[in-house]
Design a protein around this motif. Structure first.
Motif, mmCIF file in Angstrom:
data_model
loop_
_atom_site.group_PDB
_atom_site.id
_atom_site.type_symbol
_atom_site.label_atom_id
_atom_site.label_comp_id
_atom_site.label_asym_id
_atom_site.label_seq_id
_atom_site.Cartn_x
_atom_site.Cartn_y
_atom_site.Cartn_z
ATOM 1 N N CYS A 19 0.794 -1.262 -0.059
ATOM 2 C CA CYS A 19 -0.053 0.098 -0.006
ATOM 3 C C CYS A 19 1.128 1.165 0.005
ATOM 4 N N ASP A 20 0.645 2.286 -1.013
ATOM 5 C CA ASP A 20 1.247 3.465 -0.922
ATOM 6 C C ASP A 20 0.244 4.294 -1.647
ATOM 7 N N ASN A 21 0.419 5.708 -1.090
ATOM 8 C CA ASN A 21 -0.705 6.613 -1.642
ATOM 9 C C ASN A 21 -0.111 7.294 -2.791
ATOM 10 N N LYS A 22 1.142 7.257 -3.352
ATOM 11 C CA LYS A 22 1.561 7.980 -4.509
ATOM 12 C C LYS A 22 1.261 7.429 -5.622
ATOM 13 N N GLN A 23 0.757 8.705 -6.346
ATOM 14 C CA GLN A 23 0.123 8.523 -7.731
ATOM 15 C C GLN A 23 1.527 8.379 -8.772
ATOM 16 N N PRO A 24 1.267 7.812 -9.975
ATOM 17 C CA PRO A 24 2.320 7.735 -10.848
ATOM 18 C C PRO A 24 2.427 9.199 -11.495
ATOM 19 N N ALA A 25 3.648 9.480 -11.679
ATOM 20 C CA ALA A 25 4.141 10.878 -12.345
ATOM 21 C C ALA A 25 3.542 11.032 -13.472
ATOM 22 N N GLN A 26 2.694 12.331 -13.794
ATOM 23 C CA GLN A 26 2.224 12.575 -15.201
ATOM 24 C C GLN A 26 3.419 13.148 -16.010
ATOM 25 N N MET A 27 3.522 12.378 -17.354
ATOM 26 C CA MET A 27 4.310 12.792 -18.202
ATOM 27 C C MET A 27 3.998 14.112 -18.984
ATOM 28 N N PRO A 28 5.047 14.895 -18.961
ATOM 29 C CA PRO A 28 4.769 16.197 -19.598
ATOM 30 C C PRO A 28 4.592 16.090 -21.228
ATOM 31 N N GLU A 29 4.000 17.047 -21.897
ATOM 32 C CA GLU A 29 3.910 17.084 -23.204
ATOM 33 C C GLU A 29 5.074 16.983 -23.974
ATOM 34 N N VAL A 30 5.451 16.311 -25.123
ATOM 35 C CA VAL A 30 6.762 16.199 -25.732
ATOM 36 C C VAL A 30 6.770 17.381 -26.762
ATOM 37 N N ASN A 31 7.523 18.084 -26.277
ATOM 38 C CA ASN A 31 8.084 19.243 -27.241
ATOM 39 C C ASN A 31 9.360 19.744 -27.032
ATOM 40 N N LYS A 42 14.574 16.896 -14.068
ATOM 41 C CA LYS A 42 13.528 17.368 -13.025
ATOM 42 C C LYS A 42 12.534 16.287 -12.772
ATOM 43 N N ILE A 43 12.218 15.372 -13.580
ATOM 44 C CA ILE A 43 11.129 14.326 -13.385
ATOM 45 C C ILE A 43 11.666 13.417 -12.467
ATOM 46 N N GLY A 44 10.954 13.534 -11.140
ATOM 47 C CA GLY A 44 11.325 12.665 -10.293
ATOM 48 C C GLY A 44 11.290 11.071 -10.354
ATOM 49 N N ASP A 45 10.146 10.742 -10.943
ATOM 50 C CA ASP A 45 10.035 9.312 -11.090
ATOM 51 C C ASP A 45 10.850 8.603 -11.975
ATOM 52 N N ARG A 46 11.610 7.757 -11.791
ATOM 53 C CA ARG A 46 12.853 7.016 -12.832
ATOM 54 C C ARG A 46 12.050 6.614 -13.864
ATOM 55 N N GLN A 47 10.922 5.749 -13.838
ATOM 56 C CA GLN A 47 10.283 4.968 -14.873
ATOM 57 C C GLN A 47 9.839 6.148 -15.819
ATOM 58 N N THR A 48 9.099 7.136 -15.394
ATOM 59 C CA THR A 48 8.394 8.113 -16.171
ATOM 60 C C THR A 48 9.638 8.827 -16.676
ATOM 61 N N ARG A 49 10.587 9.183 -16.138
ATOM 62 C CA ARG A 49 11.582 9.767 -16.640
ATOM 63 C C ARG A 49 12.370 9.138 -17.826
ATOM 64 N N GLU A 50 12.457 8.037 -17.763
ATOM 65 C CA GLU A 50 12.760 6.953 -18.705
ATOM 66 C C GLU A 50 12.117 6.989 -20.030
ATOM 67 N N GLN A 51 10.750 6.907 -19.943
ATOM 68 C CA GLN A 51 9.761 6.729 -21.004
ATOM 69 C C GLN A 51 9.767 8.143 -21.465
ATOM 70 N N PHE A 52 9.595 9.343 -20.696
ATOM 71 C CA PHE A 52 9.702 10.452 -21.481
ATOM 72 C C PHE A 52 11.047 10.878 -22.372
ATOM 73 N N ALA A 53 12.253 10.538 -21.864
ATOM 74 C CA ALA A 53 13.400 10.621 -22.669
ATOM 75 C C ALA A 53 13.353 9.812 -23.642
ATOM 76 N N GLY A 54 12.678 8.794 -23.655
ATOM 77 C CA GLY A 54 12.564 7.846 -25.046
ATOM 78 C C GLY A 54 11.776 8.504 -26.010
#
Length: 76
Positions: A19-31, A42-54
């Motif tokens: 159980c945790d109350n953290k919501q997954p980080a929202q990925m910003p718009e790709v521009n 600056k994106i804190g969540d590692r998985q979101t940061r890697e997905q956004f960088a890709g």
């Protein structure tokens, strides 16, 4: 009595462990502005940061033109 307390504690720990109350980080718009390396870091969540960088690495930076050239028809 001691075994039942240990068992009860183990069951409670197992139930609450996921159980945790953290919501997954929202990925910003790709521009161009958001795909700057300092913004990506600056994106804190590692998985979101890697997905956004890709997604940033696959974006097209070539602007479409009104009259594209057919390079097979270009004469030297």
């Amino acid at each position: 009595m001691k075994k039942s307390m240990v068992l009860l504690t183990a069951v409670l720990v197992a139930l609450v462990a996921g159980c945790d109350n953290k919501q997954p980080a929202q990925m910003p718009e790709v521009n161009a502005e958001n795909c700057a390396p300092d913004r990506i870091q600056k994106i804190g969540d590692r998985q979101t940061r890697e997905q956004f960088a890709g997604a940033c690495s696959r974006r097209s930076v070539i602007a479409p033109t009104d009259t594209p050239k057919n390079w097979l028809e270009v004469k030297p």
